[in-house]
Design a protein around this motif. Structure first.
Motif, PDB file in Angstrom:
ATOM      1  N   ASP A  65     -19.141   5.829   1.653  1.00 30.16           N
ATOM      2  CA  ASP A  65     -19.818   5.409   2.880  1.00 30.16           C
ATOM      3  C   ASP A  65     -20.811   6.491   3.296  1.00 30.16           C
ATOM      4  O   ASP A  65     -20.411   7.535   3.801  1.00 30.16           O
ATOM      5  CB  ASP A  65     -18.752   5.197   3.975  1.00 30.16           C
ATOM      6  CG  ASP A  65     -19.364   4.726   5.288  1.00 30.16           C
ATOM      7  OD1 ASP A  65     -20.544   4.312   5.277  1.00 30.16           O
ATOM      8  OD2 ASP A  65     -18.671   4.799   6.321  1.00 30.16           O
ATOM      9  N   LEU A  87      -9.150  -1.267   4.955  1.00 32.61           N
ATOM     10  CA  LEU A  87      -8.895  -0.295   6.016  1.00 32.61           C
ATOM     11  C   LEU A  87      -8.951  -0.962   7.384  1.00 32.61           C
ATOM     12  O   LEU A  87      -8.632  -0.358   8.396  1.00 32.61           O
ATOM     13  CB  LEU A  87      -9.931   0.839   5.970  1.00 32.61           C
ATOM     14  CG  LEU A  87      -9.947   1.680   4.696  1.00 32.61           C
ATOM     15  CD1 LEU A  87     -11.009   2.773   4.797  1.00 32.61           C
ATOM     16  CD2 LEU A  87      -8.586   2.308   4.445  1.00 32.61           C
ATOM     17  N   ASP A  88      -9.414  -2.191   7.445  1.00 33.01           N
ATOM     18  CA  ASP A  88      -9.505  -2.922   8.705  1.00 33.01           C
ATOM     19  C   ASP A  88      -9.248  -4.390   8.374  1.00 33.01           C
ATOM     20  O   ASP A  88      -9.293  -4.778   7.201  1.00 33.01           O
ATOM     21  CB  ASP A  88     -10.911  -2.709   9.312  1.00 33.01           C
ATOM     22  CG  ASP A  88     -10.905  -2.959  10.812  1.00 33.01           C
ATOM     23  OD1 ASP A  88      -9.856  -3.375  11.344  1.00 33.01           O
ATOM     24  OD2 ASP A  88     -11.948  -2.726  11.451  1.00 33.01           O
ATOM     25  N   ALA A  94      -1.877  -0.301   1.684  1.00 29.31           N
ATOM     26  CA  ALA A  94      -1.881   1.121   1.353  1.00 29.31           C
ATOM     27  C   ALA A  94      -1.335   1.318  -0.056  1.00 29.31           C
ATOM     28  O   ALA A  94      -1.888   2.085  -0.851  1.00 29.31           O
ATOM     29  CB  ALA A  94      -1.046   1.902   2.366  1.00 29.31           C
ATOM     30  N   ARG A 114      -3.847   0.599  -2.636  1.00 26.30           N
ATOM     31  CA  ARG A 114      -4.885   1.628  -2.777  1.00 26.30           C
ATOM     32  C   ARG A 114      -4.371   2.863  -3.511  1.00 26.30           C
ATOM     33  O   ARG A 114      -5.141   3.522  -4.209  1.00 26.30           O
ATOM     34  CB  ARG A 114      -5.379   2.054  -1.378  1.00 26.30           C
ATOM     35  CG  ARG A 114      -6.252   1.041  -0.685  1.00 26.30           C
ATOM     36  CD  ARG A 114      -6.921   1.658   0.525  1.00 26.30           C
ATOM     37  NE  ARG A 114      -5.976   2.074   1.549  1.00 26.30           N
ATOM     38  CZ  ARG A 114      -5.602   1.326   2.589  1.00 26.30           C
ATOM     39  NH1 ARG A 114      -6.089   0.117   2.731  1.00 26.30           N
ATOM     40  NH2 ARG A 114      -4.758   1.804   3.478  1.00 26.30           N
ATOM     41  N   SER A 158     -20.957  -0.363   7.202  1.00 25.47           N
ATOM     42  CA  SER A 158     -19.712   0.424   7.137  1.00 25.47           C
ATOM     43  C   SER A 158     -18.512  -0.441   7.471  1.00 25.47           C
ATOM     44  O   SER A 158     -17.422  -0.276   6.892  1.00 25.47           O
ATOM     45  CB  SER A 158     -19.779   1.603   8.100  1.00 25.47           C
ATOM     46  OG  SER A 158     -20.697   2.549   7.619  1.00 25.47           O
ATOM     47  N   PHE A 180     -16.387   9.700   2.441  1.00 25.97           N
ATOM     48  CA  PHE A 180     -16.908   9.336   3.759  1.00 25.97           C
ATOM     49  C   PHE A 180     -18.072  10.231   4.145  1.00 25.97           C
ATOM     50  O   PHE A 180     -18.173  11.374   3.703  1.00 25.97           O
ATOM     51  CB  PHE A 180     -15.805   9.499   4.824  1.00 25.97           C
ATOM     52  CG  PHE A 180     -14.655   8.553   4.637  1.00 25.97           C
ATOM     53  CD1 PHE A 180     -14.772   7.227   5.044  1.00 25.97           C
ATOM     54  CD2 PHE A 180     -13.465   8.976   4.068  1.00 25.97           C
ATOM     55  CE1 PHE A 180     -13.703   6.357   4.882  1.00 25.97           C
ATOM     56  CE2 PHE A 180     -12.400   8.116   3.902  1.00 25.97           C
ATOM     57  CZ  PHE A 180     -12.515   6.795   4.309  1.00 25.97           C
ATOM     58  N   PHE A 194     -12.105   7.242  -2.009  1.00 28.61           N
ATOM     59  CA  PHE A 194     -13.062   7.132  -0.894  1.00 28.61           C
ATOM     60  C   PHE A 194     -13.898   8.393  -0.754  1.00 28.61           C
ATOM     61  O   PHE A 194     -13.399   9.499  -0.939  1.00 28.61           O
ATOM     62  CB  PHE A 194     -12.316   6.932   0.428  1.00 28.61           C
ATOM     63  CG  PHE A 194     -11.702   5.576   0.575  1.00 28.61           C
ATOM     64  CD1 PHE A 194     -12.428   4.535   1.123  1.00 28.61           C
ATOM     65  CD2 PHE A 194     -10.392   5.343   0.163  1.00 28.61           C
ATOM     66  CE1 PHE A 194     -11.861   3.282   1.256  1.00 28.61           C
ATOM     67  CE2 PHE A 194      -9.817   4.101   0.291  1.00 28.61           C
ATOM     68  CZ  PHE A 194     -10.549   3.062   0.835  1.00 28.61           C
ATOM     69  N   LEU A 228     -17.595  -2.263   4.405  1.00 34.52           N
ATOM     70  CA  LEU A 228     -16.868  -1.407   3.467  1.00 34.52           C
ATOM     71  C   LEU A 228     -15.398  -1.283   3.877  1.00 34.52           C
ATOM     72  O   LEU A 228     -14.494  -1.395   3.046  1.00 34.52           O
ATOM     73  CB  LEU A 228     -17.532  -0.027   3.404  1.00 34.52           C
ATOM     74  CG  LEU A 228     -16.865   0.982   2.465  1.00 34.52           C
ATOM     75  CD1 LEU A 228     -17.900   1.687   1.606  1.00 34.52           C
ATOM     76  CD2 LEU A 228     -16.040   2.003   3.217  1.00 34.52           C
ATOM     77  N   GLY A 229     -15.161  -1.068   5.208  1.00 38.38           N
ATOM     78  CA  GLY A 229     -13.787  -0.935   5.712  1.00 38.38           C
ATOM     79  C   GLY A 229     -12.969  -2.181   5.414  1.00 38.38           C
ATOM     80  O   GLY A 229     -11.800  -2.092   5.010  1.00 38.38           O
ATOM     81  N   GLU A 272      -0.248  -3.860   6.412  1.00 39.37           N
ATOM     82  CA  GLU A 272      -0.898  -2.560   6.301  1.00 39.37           C
ATOM     83  C   GLU A 272      -0.265  -1.724   5.180  1.00 39.37           C
ATOM     84  O   GLU A 272      -0.951  -1.033   4.429  1.00 39.37           O
ATOM     85  CB  GLU A 272      -0.746  -1.843   7.658  1.00 39.37           C
ATOM     86  CG  GLU A 272      -1.595  -0.601   7.851  1.00 39.37           C
ATOM     87  CD  GLU A 272      -3.084  -0.879   7.869  1.00 39.37           C
ATOM     88  OE1 GLU A 272      -3.504  -1.772   8.617  1.00 39.37           O
ATOM     89  OE2 GLU A 272      -3.805  -0.218   7.115  1.00 39.37           O
TER      90      GLU A 272
END
Lengths: 825, 227
Positions: free
Chosen positions: B170, B60-61, B84, B87, B51, B95, B93, B54-55, B80
């Protein structure tokens, strides 16, 4: 199940909970603010009372026509109460072969017990009573006698005296405003040697007492049982009315400021608890699954709350003590000699306050934890029904009112605040519902602003809670920031720089035109001439008025005294009619009386009663058509009882007037006494200065207390923003994941919080205006003026500050990688 | 013709500091690529770092070491906000815990990425997608009024709103029973086939992984050779 072990284990994680930490901080600030205020207010109040006492030169005074029995002095000694005797009588003094009527006052050490004596001697300034054979002369007495200090010999009866100093100020001089003859002060021991005190002489013996409050109260009780007929007990409560009004107003200002601070702290506690409970629900659900009953889960959290309260109270009280010490350090000079030490009471107050606030503001929300269904473990989104928002706020309001009743002991203030609070909450809830209704269509659109505004509609409960929190915070701040200034200005404005500082009394009818002409010629600001006569109240609606028929000492004293009856067709501007009506030009031609409210209350006089006065053997009767509130601290010419001019036609009247004399025109007093020998000029500047000082100190103390309100307000704002933090964090993370830009999210937040602030500020301005008006009129008896600044400040600052708070709260979230938030689920 | 690379990782690593001060490597030296239209599974046991991977791949990280390129753009050079923006409307996504916004209705949740991407007719499109996943009658329901399977179907509809070029999923069936999970997987592959999106699926389910074009095996934070 051993919940004790769990409590310990749970504690460690609980202290990491931001909700609990916020709750702890809110309680801590609440208790610190409250105890600071309580400690400080107590000390200030005691200082103010001491100052009031200074005007009597004592805490308690006995006055009678015969000498003070030795037994009373022994009792005072036994109780550790300090005492000093004084005796006053009119007499004639001879100097340089000129006789002059004087008011003699003989005093013994340690006079004065409160306040300061100010004397100018050839050796410099002095503050002691005259020694045996020595005399202090008032300035105008010295001038009239042409005496030289240190050299002129005076004769008082059989007593020879040396003019030893000029009496500049004696603290209890104001106690007798209508003192006609100038003052001569001598030593108490010299009185007997003068041989002037015959049985028929007009002598007033006074016993001045001062000491520890409890002992003085005990002595007062002991004395009141033994006072002979005709004796009077006076303490600060029934001392000079103008001073009592000033102190009472100062006390109300302080109470109001303290109440606002505590109310704000309460709102912060309520909001913080909400966040704490929201976060605690998951853990509670797990415990329920593991077999713990709802009650046990509840007790567990209650224990935690209690521990938080105790910790917050202990640390808060300590901070409060330090806080007030800081205030005293800042204000030290203002309070002259020394501020009395604080008593232990505020610590107890702090503990009880902390507990009650937790019960009132935290408990109703905390109850939700006990109701958590175990199923929430599986369905986290399951809502936990608590008490409805209305009920939670109402319970908190109830707790607050109970606290006010207990702390302030002013039912009118408490009830007024309670009604205002309920009205405010109703207004916020109604406005909130309306807002939600209006915003509903916005959920269909997708712009940044619409996204933010729709967020308000998505979480109706949170929106209502935040609106009430922000709104109440802004209201109280506005009240203190704007209304406080308005009221204090109006209060101080009621005593303008040119307030009358001299009174002319006993002006005879045939002197009127000459006097008026003189004042006009010298351009002396004056109140005009007011007709007056001395009168004794003999009956109320046929019932004879006798001191014995009243139990209250104030009523007894009022029933026994002579009044200056006033006559006028117009009401003084500082008066306010509280019952009945002031007479119009038509009614002014019929006999009628208007009575001061306090006197009416003490003697049981109502509108419609017929009052009968004895004026020099002549009986005057008329109905009471109105009761008036009088601002005694305005220093205008005011009377307890005013009659219509028609009543004065058959009565022997004299006139009185008030003037403002600046330094340049001070010599006028001498001219007045020479040209109008019957007229007495009274200098009230010392009292005026005292009242001004109380006003200034009162205002300054409120400024200090206001600081705590600011801290509490900051906390409320923080708590209100934090309430939605968890939801917000998740929303921000999901929206970031879906590609929303920082600008868009901040725009949404600014729109959301800005609108909350705008509406909160608008409602707050409305509420603050209305309550400001009511506070001025109802609590302080001042004209209700609320400045327009409240509107733009409420709306402008409300919107800006709340939007800023939202922006700050969200900005931090934007820096957090979305994965961190989504993983923490 | 050489295939377009949608996702690429070079020497990707993630290291975290523990509360006792020690550090822990969650991912070490990951090199991988996913081409346009490919369906790739990342398979591994719990705690293997899938996971986290994936992030990082979705931006996302942020990684401790190495680089990620998504849709041809180097994420390490972007802040950041830029990530965004990359994306928005192009990456979807799904989850394990659905991540629907609890205050929004099913329709609002699905329309959200379209509104963020400033697309016209967001609500009409969202309504069509919800009908496709069989929730045409539940448009105005809040997440808490839906079952787990239904919530995940709303999440699927949201993921495919705006026809994303890349879809990250995910453990999409992790919170569902077998039957509901099976329906979700069928729906996921069906929607993907229609949209032609690149799909990167994280799972510990061997059978599910086998339905993908390619399987990357991860263990203790490292991709296994040959996967």
């Amino acid at each position: 199940m051993n919940t004790g072990w769990l409590t310990l284990a749970h504690w460690r994680s609980a202290l990491r909970d931001p909700g609990l930490r916020l709750l702890l901080a809110a309680l801590l600030v609440a208790v610190a603010a409250l105890t600071s205020v309580a400690f400080f207010a107590e000390r200030v109040e005691r200082a103010l009372q001491l100052q009031g006492a200074a005007l009597m030169a004592a805490d308690l005074v006995v006055e009678q026509g015969e000498a003070i029995p030795a037994e009373w002095l022994e009792k005072a000694d036994a109780l550790g109460v300090r005492h000093a005797r004084t005796v006053t009588f009119p007499s004639v003094i001879i100097a340089n072969e000129r006789p002059l009527l004087v008011q003699v006052k003989a005093v013994e050490e340690p006079y004065p017990l409160r306040g300061r004596l100010q004397v100018q001697t050839p050796g410099g300034a002095a503050a002691r009573p005259p020694a045996a054979g020595e005399a202090w002369l008032e300035g105008r007495l010295r001038d009239r006698l042409g005496a030289v200090i240190g050299r002129t010999d005076l004769r008082l009866g059989e007593l020879g005296l040396r003019a030893g100093g000029v009496l500049l100020d004696e603290p209890d001089r104001g106690g007798n405003l209508f003192q006609l003859a100038p003052r001569l002060m001598i030593n108490y021991a010299d009185v007997q040697r003068s041989g002037l005190l015959g049985p028929a002489s007009r002598v007033k013996y006074r016993l001045l007492l001062a000491g520890d409050a409890d002992q003085v109260v005990a002595l007062r009780a002991w004395l009141s049982e033994r006072l002979p007929q005709g004796s009077e007990l006076a303490d600060l409560e029934n001392a000079r009315p103008e001073l009592r009004t000033a102190i009472e107003r100062a006390r109300r200002f302080l109470s109001l400021a303290a109440l606002c601070a505590s109310l704000l702290a309460g709102v912060a506690i309520l909001l913080a608890t909400r966040r704490y409970v929201d976060r605690a629900l998951d853990g509670a659900a797990v415990l329920r699954t593991l077999g713990m009953s709802g009650g046990a889960v509840m007790r567990w959290h209650l224990g935690q709350l209690l521990a938080v309260v105790i910790a917050a109270t202990a640390v808060g009280s300590l901070l409060g003590l330090l806080g007030q010490q800081a205030l005293v350090a800042v204000l030290g000079d203002w309070f002259g000699e020394s501020l009395p030490l604080p008593g232990p009471r505020p610590v107890l107050v702090g503990l009880l306050f902390g507990l009650s606030m937790a019960v009132g503001f935290a408990l109703p929300t905390l109850l939700r934890i006990g109701r958590v269904p175990p199923l929430r473990v599986l369905r986290r989104e399951l809502e936990v029904q608590g008490l409805s928002g209305w009920l939670v706020w109402l319970l908190a309001a109830g707790a607050f009112v109970a606290l006010m009743m207990w702390q302030v002991q002013d039912a009118r203030l408490a009830l007024g605040m309670a009604l205002a609070l309920v009205a405010a909450l109703a207004l916020f809830m109604l406005a909130g519902r309306l807002l939600l209704f209006l915003l509903a269509p916005l959920r269909r659109t997708g712009g940044a602003a619409a996204l933010g505004l729709a967020a308000l509609a998505r979480y109706p409960q949170l929106t209502l809670l935040q609106l009430a929190g922000f709104g109440l915070g802004i209201t109280l701040l506005l009240l203190l920031a704007v209304v406080r200034v308005d009221i204090i200005e109006t209060w101080q404005g009621s005593l303008p720089p040119q307030a009358p500082n001299h009174f002319l009394i006993n002006i005879q009818p045939d002197e009127r035109s000459a006097l008026t002409a003189l004042l006009a010629q010298r351009q002396i600001p004056n109140s005009g001439l007011h007709a007056t006569t001395r009168a004794r109240l003999i009956a109320i609606s046929g019932r004879r008025v006798e001191p014995e028929s009243y139990t209250d000492t104030r009523a007894r004293r009022l029933a026994a005294r002579e009044y200056s009856l006033g006559f006028s067709d117009t009401m003084q501007p500082d008066n306010r009619v509280h019952a009945g009506r002031w007479w119009d030009s038509e009614a002014a031609r019929r006999p009628a009386f208007s009575v001061e409210e306090g006197l009416a209350n003490s003697l049981g006089i109502r509108v419609g009663d017929t009052l009968s006065f004895d004026v020099a053997g002549q009986t005057v009767s008329a109905p009471v058509t109105s009761l008036r509130g009088v601002s005694w601290d305005s220093f205008n010419v005011n009377f307890f009882v005013v009659g219509t001019p028609v009543l004065a036609e058959t009565l022997p009247v004299a006139y009185l007037s008030s003037l403002y004399l600046d330094q340049a025109s001070e010599s006028l007093t001498l001219e007045l006494t020479e040209r109008f020998p019957a007229v007495s000029v009274l200098d009230v500047r010392p009292i005026l200065a005292q009242v001004r000082e109380i006003m200034e100190r009162g205002a300054l103390a409120v400024e200090m207390v206001f600081l705590f309100t600011l801290i509490a307000a900051a906390l409320v704002t923080l708590a209100a923003a934090q309430v939605s933090r968890d939801e917000r964090a998740r929303e921000v993370a999901v929206m970031r994941t879906l590609g929303a830009s920082r600008r868009r999210l901040l725009g949404a937040v600014l729109a959301e919080f800005g609108l909350l602030g705008l509406i909160g500020g608008l409602l707050a301005a409305l509420l603050a205006s209305v309550s400001g008006y009511l506070i001025a009129v109802e609590l302080f008896d001042l004209p209700g003026q609320v400045s327009a600044a409240i509107w733009w400040l409420g709306i402008g600052a409300g919107t800006a500050v709340v939007a800023l708070v939202g922006w700050l709260a969200t900005r931090r979230l934007l820096g957090v990688p979305p994965m961190q938030v989504l993983n923490s689920e | 013709m050489e295939a377009t690379i949608r996702i690429a990782a070079t020497q990707l690593g993630k290291r975290v500091r523990m509360s006792d001060g020690r550090t822990l490597d969650i991912l070490t030296a990951i090199d991988m690529q996913v081409n346009a239209g490919e369906v790739v599974a990342i398979l591994g046991p719990s705690g293997s770092g899938k996971s986290t991977l994936l992030g990082l791949l979705a931006g996302l990280d942020q990684p401790s070491t190495g680089q990620v390129a998504l849709l041809g753009q180097d994420l390490s050079t972007m802040d950041e906000d830029a990530r965004a923006a990359l994306r928005a409307g192009r990456v979807g996504f799904v989850f394990q815990s659905f991540q629907l916004l609890p205050g929004m209705t099913a329709l609002e949740n699905v329309a959200l990425p379209l509104q963020i991407g400033r697309q016209r007719g967001a609500r009409v499109q969202a309504e069509r997608l919800l009908q496709e996943v069989g929730l045409g009658e539940r448009l105005s329901h809040l997440p808490r009024q839906l079952s787990g399977g239904e919530q995940q179907r709303v999440a699927l509809a949201r993921a495919f709103a705006g026809d994303p070029a890349v879809l990250f999923a995910d453990e999409p069936t992790g919170n569902l029973d077998a039957a509901s999970g099976q329906r979700i997987i069928e729906l996921l592959f069906d929607l993907r086939d229609r949209a032609g999106s690149t799909l990167l699926l994280v799972t510990h389910d061997q059978q599910l992984a086998m339905r993908c074009d390619r399987v990357l095996q991860i263990e203790a934070g490292r991709l296994q050779a040959g996967s």
